[in-house]
Write a protein that holds these residues in place. Structure first.
Motif, PDB file in Angstrom:
ATOM      1  N   VAL A   1      -7.349   3.156  -1.529  1.00 13.43           N
ATOM      2  CA  VAL A   1      -5.920   3.447  -1.365  1.00 13.43           C
ATOM      3  C   VAL A   1      -5.219   3.226  -2.696  1.00 13.43           C
ATOM      4  O   VAL A   1      -5.748   2.591  -3.612  1.00 13.43           O
ATOM      5  CB  VAL A   1      -5.262   2.537  -0.296  1.00 13.43           C
ATOM      6  CG1 VAL A   1      -5.842   2.799   1.074  1.00 13.43           C
ATOM      7  CG2 VAL A   1      -5.389   1.064  -0.683  1.00 13.43           C
TER       8      VAL A   1
ATOM      9  N   LYS B   1      -4.345  -4.434   0.417  1.00 20.94           N
ATOM     10  CA  LYS B   1      -5.163  -3.423   1.091  1.00 20.94           C
ATOM     11  C   LYS B   1      -5.762  -3.986   2.370  1.00 20.94           C
ATOM     12  O   LYS B   1      -5.776  -3.331   3.426  1.00 20.94           O
ATOM     13  CB  LYS B   1      -6.290  -2.923   0.183  1.00 20.94           C
ATOM     14  CG  LYS B   1      -7.161  -1.840   0.838  1.00 20.94           C
ATOM     15  CD  LYS B   1      -8.345  -1.456  -0.030  1.00 20.94           C
ATOM     16  CE  LYS B   1      -9.086  -0.248   0.547  1.00 20.94           C
ATOM     17  NZ  LYS B   1      -9.525  -0.410   1.933  1.00 20.94           N
TER      18      LYS B   1
ATOM     19  N   GLY C   1      -4.834   1.055   6.034  1.00 23.07           N
ATOM     20  CA  GLY C   1      -5.326   1.054   4.659  1.00 23.07           C
ATOM     21  C   GLY C   1      -6.681   0.388   4.494  1.00 23.07           C
ATOM     22  O   GLY C   1      -7.492   0.827   3.677  1.00 23.07           O
TER      23      GLY C   1
ATOM     24  N   VAL D   1       0.854  -1.186   0.000  1.00 21.78           N
ATOM     25  CA  VAL D   1       0.000   0.000   0.000  1.00 21.78           C
ATOM     26  C   VAL D   1       0.893   1.239   0.000  1.00 21.78           C
ATOM     27  O   VAL D   1       1.856   1.321   0.757  1.00 21.78           O
ATOM     28  CB  VAL D   1      -0.931   0.008   1.235  1.00 21.78           C
ATOM     29  CG1 VAL D   1      -1.731   1.323   1.277  1.00 21.78           C
ATOM     30  CG2 VAL D   1      -1.877  -1.181   1.195  1.00 21.78           C
TER      31      VAL D   1
END
Length: 214
Positions: free
Chosen positions: A87, A75, A81, A40
């Motif tokens: 994201v 994610k 996140g 992420v």
């Protein structure tokens, strides 16, 4: 503990990630050249790896469906996140990861930012994620160092076998070329009237020499 996922769209691809930053560190060190690293962007998350089935395959040729699977996993395995509506996800070949002694465990940088891909606005797809998690298994005994060394040993074996095969083909080509050359030279001998029994006898009579060389 290492978590493994089998790609839904193509089981030849394998996704795996570590439990914590210490396993992440171990995976950074002993990843494969066929691995692609997902994370992420701008948040902490698990290091998710996609193992490509073909050593020569480019990370740019990964089917989009498989990229989507990796993005959903990474994610979901980010504490912050996963709470965000969407994201951004980055991914790059394992070989592009850069690790220095001053970096904390599980922290990496990149050798070349040009080889880092960005997937923007990844939102959680609950039904899709549920299907992905049904393929998940865990392994408490995985030895990344041994796996990498075994992989390298097998690759060296393949390279040696390919070199031997090429050498054999080259020998056969040289042998064939030499045989063809001998055959052409043999034909030339016959064209000039030379046989295996020696030169043909001259058909001119002795007295003809004087007429021809005066």
């Amino acid at each position: 503990m290492v978590f493994y996922f089998t790609c839904l769209s193509d089981p030849k691809y394998v996704i795996y990630c570590g439990r914590d930053k210490f396993e992440n560190e171990h995976m950074i060190k002993w990843g494969w050249p066929e691995d692609v690293w997902f994370h992420v962007d701008k948040f902490s998350s698990a290091h998710v790896y996609l193992r490509l089935p073909n050593p020569g395959q480019s990370y740019k040729d990964i089917p989009q469906k498989i990229v989507d699977e990796c993005c959903q996993i990474v994610k979901d395995r980010s504490i912050k996140g996963k709470k965000e509506p969407a994201v951004d996800i980055i991914y790059t070949p394992w070989a592009n990861l850069m690790k220095t002694k001053t970096m904390d465990d599980g922290t990496v940088s990149f050798k070349n930012r040009k080889h880092v891909e960005l997937v923007k606005n990844v939102a959680r797809d609950r039904p899709f994620l549920a299907k992905i998690y049904k393929t998940m298994t865990d392994d408490l005994t995985v030895d990344f160092e041994k796996q990498r060394k075994d992989r390298d040993r097998e690759e060296r074996k393949k390279v040696k076998e390919a070199a031997k095969k090429q050498e054999k083909e080259d020998r056969e080509k040289r042998k064939k070329a030499l045989e063809d050359k001998k055959a052409r030279d043999y034909d030339v001998l016959f064209d000039f009237g030379v046989t295996s029994d020696g030169p043909k006898e001259c058909e001119m009579e002795p007295d003809d020499f004087d007429d021809n060389f005066m």
